[in-house]
Design a protein around this motif. Structure first.
Motif, PDB file in Angstrom:
ATOM      1  N   TRP A 157       0.813  -1.220   0.000  1.00  0.00           N
ATOM      2  CA  TRP A 157       0.000   0.000   0.000  1.00  0.00           C
ATOM      3  C   TRP A 157       0.845   1.268   0.000  1.00  0.00           C
ATOM      4  O   TRP A 157       0.529   2.253  -0.670  1.00  0.00           O
ATOM      5  CB  TRP A 157      -0.895   0.033   1.254  1.00  0.00           C
ATOM      6  CG  TRP A 157      -2.229  -0.593   1.032  1.00  0.00           C
ATOM      7  CD1 TRP A 157      -2.704  -1.726   1.626  1.00  0.00           C
ATOM      8  CD2 TRP A 157      -3.254  -0.132   0.164  1.00  0.00           C
ATOM      9  NE1 TRP A 157      -3.961  -2.015   1.172  1.00  0.00           N
ATOM     10  CE2 TRP A 157      -4.320  -1.039   0.269  1.00  0.00           C
ATOM     11  CE3 TRP A 157      -3.382   0.943  -0.710  1.00  0.00           C
ATOM     12  CZ2 TRP A 157      -5.508  -0.897  -0.453  1.00  0.00           C
ATOM     13  CZ3 TRP A 157      -4.554   1.087  -1.429  1.00  0.00           C
ATOM     14  CH2 TRP A 157      -5.595   0.174  -1.295  1.00  0.00           C
ATOM     15  N   TYR A 214       1.608   3.044  -3.277  1.00  0.00           N
ATOM     16  CA  TYR A 214       0.548   3.848  -3.897  1.00  0.00           C
ATOM     17  C   TYR A 214       0.359   5.149  -3.127  1.00  0.00           C
ATOM     18  O   TYR A 214       0.180   6.213  -3.712  1.00  0.00           O
ATOM     19  CB  TYR A 214      -0.764   3.064  -3.943  1.00  0.00           C
ATOM     20  CG  TYR A 214      -0.602   1.703  -4.583  1.00  0.00           C
ATOM     21  CD1 TYR A 214      -0.036   1.594  -5.847  1.00  0.00           C
ATOM     22  CD2 TYR A 214      -0.977   0.543  -3.920  1.00  0.00           C
ATOM     23  CE1 TYR A 214       0.143   0.359  -6.435  1.00  0.00           C
ATOM     24  CE2 TYR A 214      -0.816  -0.695  -4.504  1.00  0.00           C
ATOM     25  CZ  TYR A 214      -0.252  -0.782  -5.760  1.00  0.00           C
ATOM     26  OH  TYR A 214      -0.067  -1.997  -6.334  1.00  0.00           O
ATOM     27  N   ILE A 215       0.402   5.010  -1.796  1.00  0.00           N
ATOM     28  CA  ILE A 215       0.250   6.220  -0.982  1.00  0.00           C
ATOM     29  C   ILE A 215       1.394   7.185  -1.265  1.00  0.00           C
ATOM     30  O   ILE A 215       1.196   8.393  -1.355  1.00  0.00           O
ATOM     31  CB  ILE A 215       0.181   5.842   0.507  1.00  0.00           C
ATOM     32  CG1 ILE A 215      -1.117   5.099   0.767  1.00  0.00           C
ATOM     33  CG2 ILE A 215       0.276   7.069   1.390  1.00  0.00           C
ATOM     34  CD1 ILE A 215      -1.262   4.579   2.162  1.00  0.00           C
ATOM     35  N   PHE A 229       3.023   7.570  -4.073  1.00  0.00           N
ATOM     36  CA  PHE A 229       2.767   8.275  -5.335  1.00  0.00           C
ATOM     37  C   PHE A 229       1.750   9.391  -5.130  1.00  0.00           C
ATOM     38  O   PHE A 229       1.906  10.502  -5.639  1.00  0.00           O
ATOM     39  CB  PHE A 229       2.269   7.295  -6.398  1.00  0.00           C
ATOM     40  CG  PHE A 229       3.382   6.525  -7.050  1.00  0.00           C
ATOM     41  CD1 PHE A 229       4.403   7.202  -7.693  1.00  0.00           C
ATOM     42  CD2 PHE A 229       3.420   5.148  -7.007  1.00  0.00           C
ATOM     43  CE1 PHE A 229       5.439   6.512  -8.296  1.00  0.00           C
ATOM     44  CE2 PHE A 229       4.447   4.442  -7.599  1.00  0.00           C
ATOM     45  CZ  PHE A 229       5.460   5.125  -8.243  1.00  0.00           C
ATOM     46  N   ALA A 230       0.688   9.080  -4.374  1.00  0.00           N
ATOM     47  CA  ALA A 230      -0.345  10.083  -4.130  1.00  0.00           C
ATOM     48  C   ALA A 230       0.248  11.272  -3.376  1.00  0.00           C
ATOM     49  O   ALA A 230      -0.014  12.435  -3.697  1.00  0.00           O
ATOM     50  CB  ALA A 230      -1.488   9.467  -3.327  1.00  0.00           C
ATOM     51  N   LEU A 231       1.086  10.953  -2.395  1.00  0.00           N
ATOM     52  CA  LEU A 231       1.706  12.002  -1.580  1.00  0.00           C
ATOM     53  C   LEU A 231       2.538  12.936  -2.453  1.00  0.00           C
ATOM     54  O   LEU A 231       2.494  14.163  -2.302  1.00  0.00           O
ATOM     55  CB  LEU A 231       2.603  11.330  -0.532  1.00  0.00           C
ATOM     56  CG  LEU A 231       3.105  12.209   0.596  1.00  0.00           C
ATOM     57  CD1 LEU A 231       1.927  12.664   1.428  1.00  0.00           C
ATOM     58  CD2 LEU A 231       4.081  11.434   1.461  1.00  0.00           C
ATOM     59  N   GLY A 243       2.094  13.595  -5.551  1.00  0.00           N
ATOM     60  CA  GLY A 243       1.184  14.455  -6.304  1.00  0.00           C
ATOM     61  C   GLY A 243       0.684  15.606  -5.455  1.00  0.00           C
ATOM     62  O   GLY A 243       0.715  16.767  -5.872  1.00  0.00           O
ATOM     63  N   VAL A 244       0.248  15.272  -4.232  1.00  0.00           N
ATOM     64  CA  VAL A 244      -0.298  16.305  -3.354  1.00  0.00           C
ATOM     65  C   VAL A 244       0.750  17.366  -3.057  1.00  0.00           C
ATOM     66  O   VAL A 244       0.483  18.570  -3.152  1.00  0.00           O
ATOM     67  CB  VAL A 244      -0.795  15.665  -2.037  1.00  0.00           C
ATOM     68  CG1 VAL A 244      -1.124  16.741  -1.019  1.00  0.00           C
ATOM     69  CG2 VAL A 244      -2.003  14.800  -2.305  1.00  0.00           C
ATOM     70  N   TRP A 274       1.270  19.610  -5.928  1.00  0.00           N
ATOM     71  CA  TRP A 274       0.169  20.549  -6.061  1.00  0.00           C
ATOM     72  C   TRP A 274       0.373  21.700  -5.072  1.00  0.00           C
ATOM     73  O   TRP A 274       0.251  22.867  -5.423  1.00  0.00           O
ATOM     74  CB  TRP A 274      -1.147  19.804  -5.806  1.00  0.00           C
ATOM     75  CG  TRP A 274      -2.322  20.701  -5.862  1.00  0.00           C
ATOM     76  CD1 TRP A 274      -2.845  21.285  -6.971  1.00  0.00           C
ATOM     77  CD2 TRP A 274      -3.091  21.135  -4.748  1.00  0.00           C
ATOM     78  NE1 TRP A 274      -3.897  22.062  -6.628  1.00  0.00           N
ATOM     79  CE2 TRP A 274      -4.091  21.999  -5.266  1.00  0.00           C
ATOM     80  CE3 TRP A 274      -3.056  20.895  -3.372  1.00  0.00           C
ATOM     81  CZ2 TRP A 274      -5.022  22.608  -4.450  1.00  0.00           C
ATOM     82  CZ3 TRP A 274      -3.982  21.494  -2.568  1.00  0.00           C
ATOM     83  CH2 TRP A 274      -4.958  22.345  -3.100  1.00  0.00           C
TER      84      TRP A 274
END
Lengths: 311, 384
Positions: free
Chosen positions: A150, A153-154, A156-158, A160-161, A164
């Motif tokens: 997990w 994936y987290i 990668f999301a982090l 992105g955030v 941003w």
């Protein structure tokens, strides 16, 4: 040689690349934020080791790897607090303090490891991989990119955030202003010290998480000096990427893949000297420095302490 | 500059002459600059002691063991002096670079590359060349290897103003791996299972001082330290480097060839690092094993900063560090801790040094010498 491009070879290559590239990605994102705010995180290697050790020890004793990763972040932030206090608040030399943090981190983790575990190196259980339904059945990519724990994936999301935040929000604007023209940020009514301090803390947390990923998810054990120069690579990636997300990700995984190339090549029976492969990323970085770094690539106020009264 | 330069450790003529005459403040000055160097060391040792207490070790026994086996024991003292030779040479190299505000972080790579070449060529030359010619050749090889491995960062900095911190670090990693490649490849001995070079016979290593194991490397190191001290303090070259370091633009206006000075200082710095590697191999080991890396480079930063770039002042500080690392080795074994405990002390020294420098500046309302030095480095951005 014929089975060079088989699915299993490529899959192993990419899987290994993610395994090595992920901690580097965390660290270089953190380093990017820190550098954009005007603080060169020279001690990132020591911070990563602190994250790696504490994450490992907590995971081992609690049995919860989430708790371990959180304490990696905590340990990283605690180390970064030294940088915040000494470099950001008191305005001391970032390179001297950075090398201090680096050496201290190396020493303290090695000593704690021996004091706690003696000469044994306990091993953690392997983390369960999560297969993303559908995507995981794609050939090559399915068994490498989409079959991961997990945390990947987290992660990668982090990324992105954070990108941003850095590029599209006021907070990000403040951070970049603190690195480019701290006087302007101060004049606009935002504290440079606070902005840089938070940036360095977040960077420390990310570097700690990168270290924790190495020991908990990647290796499953903690060995002193296990980061092996990854922190320095992160500094360079952050410099060369000039704050661009795409380049941070590309750089991190290119490094990861070049490291995993050795093991993958051994799988198909090609023996290549480990030391030669170890050299590749550093030569690549040097080449990149020569080719790209002649332009204007670093924040204007990088490494310069900000002192309101000196204005 | 001149005023602070004189107060360094009381080693310049002016302050030693007046050392017992407190009325003109020289004594106080010497005392203050001693305090500047010793306070961070003491604070770091105390903090390290607290950590030992937390770990359930007795700090008094630990530090006592360091002194006992690094300084008071006959073998330990010899080892300490032997260890000082490469450290002093590397310190000389760092001083040359820092004087010109060049961050040569790649010392370890330069050291190891020279060491590998020495260990590789040594056994080949020994049977053919007379001993003295052999030593001279190997010293030259080491120095050239060290100098050449700084050439990429040096040219990048001089010609294209690319920051040398990163480039010299990258060269360091490349040098370390290249040294290993050499040892596992062309220099690999056929007589051993472990990858290592052939061994230079013990009788053909650098000669020792009679009745001891201390090889003459320490004298080579001391001579070079004196030379560096003299050049930095009393020659126009030293002043040129200092000017370049403090204010490159002013140096340019003064008619100096900045590019040549940068490349020259960088290469001389590398040559010292390389010489250190050769001396360590020819004096102590006689061979080199793959993946051997004593990591002398980074801790030396702390010592050279503590000495305020004064070459003479590095001698006692390097001596202190040598006792710490030789004695620390056996003290750590007794306490069942790794040798890396010394790294904690070194890291803390750097942090406390920055802190004392800050406090001093705060109290005096002006910058200490070290802070001036750091300020002179400005941002790391050089390409405006």
């Amino acid at each position: 040689m014929s089975d060079f491009l088989t699915a299993s070879f490529l899959s192993a290559l990419i899987f290994g690349g993610i395994l090595t590239g992920m901690p580097l990605l965390f660290a270089s994102i953190g380093e990017t934020i820190s550098q954009r705010s005007g603080v060169l995180g020279m001690g990132i290697e020591g911070i990563m080791l602190a994250g790696a050790y504490f994450g490992f020890a907590i995971t081992l004793y609690s049995g919860h790897f989430w708790l371990g990763l959180v304490s990696s972040i905590g340990a990283g932030m605690l180390m970064a607090l030294i940088v915040v206090l000494f470099c950001v608040r008191l305005g001391m030399d970032q390179i001297v303090v950075g090398i201090g943090v680096l050496i201290f981190g190396e020493g303290v983790t090695s000593v704690l490891q021996r004091a706690q575990f003696g000469t044994t190196y306990p091993r953690l259980e392997e983390l369960a991989s999560v297969k993303i339904p559908g995507l995981s059945s794609i050939p090559v990519l399915g068994s490498s990119v989409f079959t991961q724990p997990w945390i990947v994936y987290i992660g990668f999301a982090l990324v992105g955030v954070l990108y941003w935040i850095l590029n599209f929000t006021n907070v990000g604007l403040n951070i970049r202003a603190a690195g480019e023209k701290p006087e302007a940020l101060d004049a606009s009514g935002t504290s440079v010290i606070f902005t840089r301090g938070m940036a360095v803390l977040v960077a420390g947390g990310l570097a700690g998480l990168g270290g924790g990923y190495m020991s908990i998810v990647g290796a499953g054990i903690f060995v002193p000096f296990m980061t092996k120069g990854i922190g320095f690579i992160a500094i360079v990636i952050a410099m060369l990427a000039r704050g661009k997300a795409v380049w941070v990700i590309t750089g991190s995984f290119l490094f990861g893949i070049s490291v995993s190339l050795t093991t993958s090549l051994q799988l198909v029976g090609v023996e290549i000297a480990q030391d030669l492969v170890n050299m590749i990323p550093f030569i690549a970085v040097l080449a990149a420095l020569i080719i790209f770094a002649r332009g204007n690539y670093l924040p204007a106020a990088l490494c310069l302490p900000y002192n309101r009264e000196a204005r | 500059m001149t005023e602070t330069a004189e107060s360094n450790m009381g080693l310049s003529d002016n302050s030693t002459k007046n050392i017992f005459n407190p009325t003109d403040g020289a004594f106080l000055k010497v005392w203050n600059s001693m305090l500047e160097s010793i306070a961070p060391l003491l604070l770091a040792l105390i903090a390290g002691g607290l950590l030992l207490l937390v770990l359930g070790r007795n700090p008094v026994t630990f530090y006592g063991n360091i002194i006992k086996s690094g300084l008071l024991n006959k073998h330990g003292l010899q080892d300490t002096i032997i260890r000082m030779a490469p450290l002093l040479l590397m310190a000389a190299g760092l001083i040359v670079a820092f004087q010109a505000s060049i961050w040569n972080i790649g010392g370890d790579g330069q050291f190891l590359l020279a060491a590998a070449l020495t260990a590789g060529f040594g056994p080949m030359f020994m049977p053919v060349l007379p001993m003295w010619a052999c030593f001279v050749t190997l010293f030259l090889i080491g120095m050239v290897a060290g100098a050449l491995s700084t050439i990429v960062p040096a040219i990048l900095k001089a010609k294209y103003e690319i920051n040398e911190i990163i480039s010299s670090l990258m060269m360091s990693f490349i040098g370390i791996n290249f040294a290993n490649l050499l040892i596992k490849g062309p220099f690999r001995s056929t007589k051993t299972l472990v990858p290592q070079t052939d061994v230079v016979p013990f009788t053909k290593l650098l000669p020792s001082i009679p009745l001891t194991r201390i090889h003459i490397g320490i004298f080579i190191a001391l001579i070079f330290i004196l030379v560096v001290y003299y050049v930095m303090k009393n020659t126009s070259l030293g002043l040129k480097l200092a000017l370049l370091g403090q204010n490159p633009r002013a140096a340019l206006h003064a008619g100096l060839n900045n590019q040549r000075l940068i490349i020259g200082a960088f290469m001389v710095s590398g040559a010292f690092m390389g010489l250190a590697g050769t001396v360590e191999i020819l004096g102590v080991w006689g061979y080199m094993r793959a993946d051997w890396n004593p990591n002398f480079g980074l801790p030396l930063f702390a010592l050279v900063f503590l000495a305020r770039l004064n070459a003479l002042a590095t001698i006692p500080l390097v001596g202190f560090y040598a006792v710490l690392s030789i004695g620390g080795h056996s003290a750590a074994r007794v306490a069942d801790l790794p040798d890396d405990f010394i790294l904690i002390i070194v890291g803390l020294v750097l942090l406390f040094m920055a802190l004392t420098e800050y406090i001093q500046e705060y109290r005096a309302g002006k910058s200490g010498k070290l802070l001036n030095f750091f300020r002179s480095l400005k941002g790391i951005k050089t390409n405006e």
